[in-house]
Structures are given as C-alpha cells and as structure tokens.
Design a protein around this motif. Structure first.
Motif, PDB file in Angstrom:
ATOM      1  N   ARG A 289       0.824  -1.203   0.000  1.00  0.00           N
ATOM      2  CA  ARG A 289       0.000   0.000   0.000  1.00  0.00           C
ATOM      3  C   ARG A 289       0.861   1.258   0.000  1.00  0.00           C
ATOM      4  NH1 ARG A 289      -4.728  -1.983   4.235  1.00  0.00           N
ATOM      5  NH2 ARG A 289      -6.071  -2.940   2.636  1.00  0.00           N
ATOM      6  N   LYS A 290       2.005   1.186   0.688  1.00  0.00           N
ATOM      7  CA  LYS A 290       2.926   2.322   0.663  1.00  0.00           C
ATOM      8  C   LYS A 290       3.458   2.542  -0.746  1.00  0.00           C
ATOM      9  CE  LYS A 290       7.131   4.083   2.848  1.00  0.00           C
ATOM     10  NZ  LYS A 290       8.190   3.806   3.869  1.00  0.00           N
ATOM     11  N   ALA A 291       3.796   1.439  -1.422  1.00  0.00           N
ATOM     12  CA  ALA A 291       4.284   1.552  -2.800  1.00  0.00           C
ATOM     13  C   ALA A 291       3.194   2.104  -3.716  1.00  0.00           C
ATOM     14  CB  ALA A 291       4.751   0.180  -3.293  1.00  0.00           C
ATOM     15  N   GLU A 292       1.948   1.693  -3.456  1.00  0.00           N
ATOM     16  CA  GLU A 292       0.828   2.198  -4.257  1.00  0.00           C
ATOM     17  C   GLU A 292       0.671   3.698  -4.065  1.00  0.00           C
ATOM     18  OE1 GLU A 292      -3.889   1.113  -4.895  1.00  0.00           O
ATOM     19  OE2 GLU A 292      -3.051   1.164  -2.871  1.00  0.00           O
ATOM     20  N   ARG A 293       0.748   4.154  -2.814  1.00  0.00           N
ATOM     21  CA  ARG A 293       0.622   5.592  -2.560  1.00  0.00           C
ATOM     22  C   ARG A 293       1.737   6.375  -3.238  1.00  0.00           C
ATOM     23  NH1 ARG A 293      -0.857   3.612   2.616  1.00  0.00           N
ATOM     24  NH2 ARG A 293       1.279   3.875   3.352  1.00  0.00           N
ATOM     25  N   ARG A 297       1.260   9.162  -6.108  1.00  0.00           N
ATOM     26  CA  ARG A 297       1.799  10.506  -5.939  1.00  0.00           C
ATOM     27  C   ARG A 297       2.661  10.890  -7.135  1.00  0.00           C
ATOM     28  NH1 ARG A 297       3.254   9.920  -1.189  1.00  0.00           N
ATOM     29  NH2 ARG A 297       5.412   9.232  -1.505  1.00  0.00           N
ATOM     30  N   GLU A 298       3.507   9.987  -7.579  1.00  0.00           N
ATOM     31  CA  GLU A 298       4.367  10.268  -8.729  1.00  0.00           C
ATOM     32  C   GLU A 298       3.548  10.440 -10.004  1.00  0.00           C
ATOM     33  OE1 GLU A 298       7.040   7.007  -8.716  1.00  0.00           O
ATOM     34  OE2 GLU A 298       8.272   7.783  -7.058  1.00  0.00           O
ATOM     35  N   ALA A 299       2.465   9.646 -10.134  1.00  0.00           N
ATOM     36  CA  ALA A 299       1.613   9.770 -11.314  1.00  0.00           C
ATOM     37  C   ALA A 299       0.921  11.122 -11.330  1.00  0.00           C
ATOM     38  CB  ALA A 299       0.578   8.644 -11.334  1.00  0.00           C
ATOM     39  N   ARG A 300       0.436  11.569 -10.183  1.00  0.00           N
ATOM     40  CA  ARG A 300      -0.208  12.880 -10.108  1.00  0.00           C
ATOM     41  C   ARG A 300       0.777  13.990 -10.456  1.00  0.00           C
ATOM     42  NH1 ARG A 300      -3.005  10.460  -5.574  1.00  0.00           N
ATOM     43  NH2 ARG A 300      -1.373  11.201  -4.156  1.00  0.00           N
ATOM     44  N   GLU A 301       2.033  13.838  -9.984  1.00  0.00           N
ATOM     45  CA  GLU A 301       3.053  14.848 -10.300  1.00  0.00           C
ATOM     46  C   GLU A 301       3.325  14.894 -11.799  1.00  0.00           C
ATOM     47  OE1 GLU A 301       6.330  13.722  -7.918  1.00  0.00           O
ATOM     48  OE2 GLU A 301       5.487  14.521  -6.041  1.00  0.00           O
ATOM     49  N   ARG A 302       3.370  13.718 -12.453  1.00  0.00           N
ATOM     50  CA  ARG A 302       3.598  13.690 -13.909  1.00  0.00           C
ATOM     51  C   ARG A 302       2.447  14.325 -14.662  1.00  0.00           C
ATOM     52  NH1 ARG A 302       5.617   8.505 -12.600  1.00  0.00           N
ATOM     53  NH2 ARG A 302       3.645   7.524 -13.250  1.00  0.00           N
ATOM     54  N   ILE A 303       1.220  14.043 -14.189  1.00  0.00           N
ATOM     55  CA  ILE A 303       0.050  14.628 -14.853  1.00  0.00           C
ATOM     56  C   ILE A 303       0.065  16.141 -14.697  1.00  0.00           C
ATOM     57  CG2 ILE A 303      -2.466  14.796 -14.731  1.00  0.00           C
ATOM     58  CD1 ILE A 303      -2.488  11.822 -13.966  1.00  0.00           C
TER      59      ILE A 303
END
Length: 310
Positions: A289-293, A297-303
């Motif tokens: 779950r930590k890896a998922e978060r 977070r990284e995906a949101r930053e890329r978007i």
C-alpha cells in the motif's frame, strides 16, 4: 483442605501482615525482616531492581546470604515486601479534597508520585490482587471516596481500578523520561524536542495521516498533561453515569471480558507459525500500500507537469 480449614497464607503475604513465624535463633538483634526490606528498597532506589539480590542485600547489611534466607526464604517474597514498604499508606491529605472526585484525583496524584520515587516498582510483575496491608489501604481509600455515591460495590471497584490504571500508565511514561534524562544528561524539554524532531523526520501524511496532523499541530510539544486529561475525562464519564442513576435509570452491567482463545495460549507450534504468517502478510500488505501511494503521488506529479506544459 476442608471448608472449615482457613486458607494458609503464602509466606510473603504472611510476613507482610506480621503473622509469619520468625527465626528463634540467630542474630536477632542485628537482623530483622524490616532491616532486610529497608536495605533492599534503598538498593533498588539507588541502582534499580536489577541490582537487588539476596547476596547484594546481605552484603549491604554485612551478613551472609544464608542469614537472610532464615528471615525471608525466597526472593519473590522479598520483592513483595519491598513493594509493600515502598507503597506505604495513602496520605491523609486526600481526605481534605472536596467530594468523591477530588479525593480520587488526589489519590491518583499520590500514586503517580510513588512510581516516580520508586520507579523499580513498575518492573515488578502483576500476578493478581496485591493482598497486603498497604496495598489494601490504597484500595480501601479509593472505595471509601465513592461511598457517598449511588454506585454499587462492583462499580466502585471498577472506578478505583481505573484510577489506579491511569496512575500506573502515567508512572511508566514519566519514570521512563526521568531515566532517559538521568542517563543522557538531557533535560526533559530537550528530550521532548528531540523526539518531536524524530517524529517530524519519519512520519508522512500519506502513511500516517492522523499522526502527521497531530505533529503539525505541535501536539507533542504541548506542555499540557495528557494523563491528567485522560483521568479527568474518565471521571467525567463516571459523574455522568452517577447522574443517570440519580435520575432513576438502572445500573449498567458490563460482565463481558476481553477473551483470548485458550488455543492461543497453548504454545502450539502450528498456531504460532500461522500467526507469524498472518503478521508477515499484514506487513507485506502495508509495504504494498505504501508503494501504491508512492506510485499514485508520482503519477499525479507527472500529470500536473504535463498539464503545465500544455
């Protein structure tokens, strides 16, 4: 033992009540149970409970260990007598407090002070109700404070035990901080600042959102006493319960205990292995779950970066 035969007191309890047989020979004037216990308490206060042994106490008194065994035949008995001596009787000053609540708070504060004066008491195992004179006097004082209330005997005992539990928990934490201060040379304020800085470094809002919010609100740097807050709110609940009884509402029975399956206490190897597998699976789930978060977070930053470029 028949129904008519009185239950024989264990040696340590009999010594505490002063009804155990004492040696008829030996250095009576130089040695006594009282001197042995006083020496053991002084040793524990100075060096901790780990320093207490029959040999160490004997050396402190200038006698051989065998001399002690003629008065106190087992170390467990000595520990019980040490606890009894250090506990003492509740100070009469608590009787000056106003009402049942004021008396209980006064007793709570005095119990916390006992643990701070003799922190080694917190290391002694709880093996049941302490059936000794001084411990009985503290329980009696708490029950007496509640005599004017409409609580029944079971409820008065439950409240008394709750106050004692709050005092013990406060004593554990306060004594721990005092010991850390003594061994590290830091002041309590410096210890608090250091702990807050460590929390700030490792606690993230993604993984521990509620704890992170408390840190950001500087809850761990507050000078307020969280233990006193807890015991006061517990007593608020008791007071509200008393008010309901005074209004004619029935007493509430709470006869369900937290129950542990006997199989968990059996030491069965297969049960322990299964429990270990569950703990490992739960740990792996937390890591996943930590890896998922992190990935989210990284995906949101890329978007967000892509949208800014557009």
């Amino acid at each position: 033992m028949t129904e008519e035969d009185p239950l024989e007191l264990p040696r340590g309890i009999a010594l505490a009540w002063g009804v155990a047989a004492t040696p008829q020979r030996g250095p009576k004037r130089e040695m006594s149970v009282e001197r042995i216990v006083d020496a053991a308490v002084a040793l524990a206060d100075a060096e901790g409970i780990g320093a207490v042994s029959m040999a160490a106490v004997a050396a402190r008194l200038g006698f051989t260990p065998m001399s002690l065994y003629r008065y106190v035949s087992a170390k467990d008995d000595l520990l019980l007598l040490m606890q009894e001596e250090a506990t003492g009787i509740p100070p009469e000053s608590h009787l000056e407090a106003e009402g049942w609540r004021g008396r209980l708070v006064a007793l709570y504060q005095e119990q916390v002070l006992l643990y701070l004066r003799h922190p080694w008491m917190l290391s002694l195992p709880i093996t049941g109700s302490p059936i000794t004179p001084h411990s009985s006097a503290w329980l009696d004082a708490s029950l007496a404070a509640l005599e004017s209330t409409p609580l029944d005997a079971e409820e008065r005992l439950a409240v008394a035990l709750a106050v004692t539990g709050h005092a013990r928990w406060c004593g554990i934490v306060q004594a721990g901080y005092s010991e850390q201060s003594r061994t590290s040379g830091m002041t309590p304020e410096e210890i608090t600042m250091r702990e807050s800085a460590l929390f700030d470094r490792v606690i993230t809002a993604d993984e521990y959102p509620a704890l992170r919010a408390a840190i950001d609100e500087r809850a761990f740097l507050s000078e307020a006493d969280p233990f006193r807050f807890g015991v006061e709110r517990m007593l608020d609940g008791v007071e509200a319960y008393i008010d309901r009884i005074d209004r004619g509402e029935p007493h509430v029975s709470t006869d369900e205990w937290v129950d542990l399956d006997r199989a968990e206490l059996s030491g069965d190897r297969r049960v322990k292995e299964a429990q270990k597998s569950v703990r490992e699976a739960e740990k792996a789930l937390r890591v996943a779950r930590k890896a998922e978060r992190q990935a989210l977070r990284e995906a949101r930053e890329r978007i967000a970066k892509a949208a800014a470029r557009d």
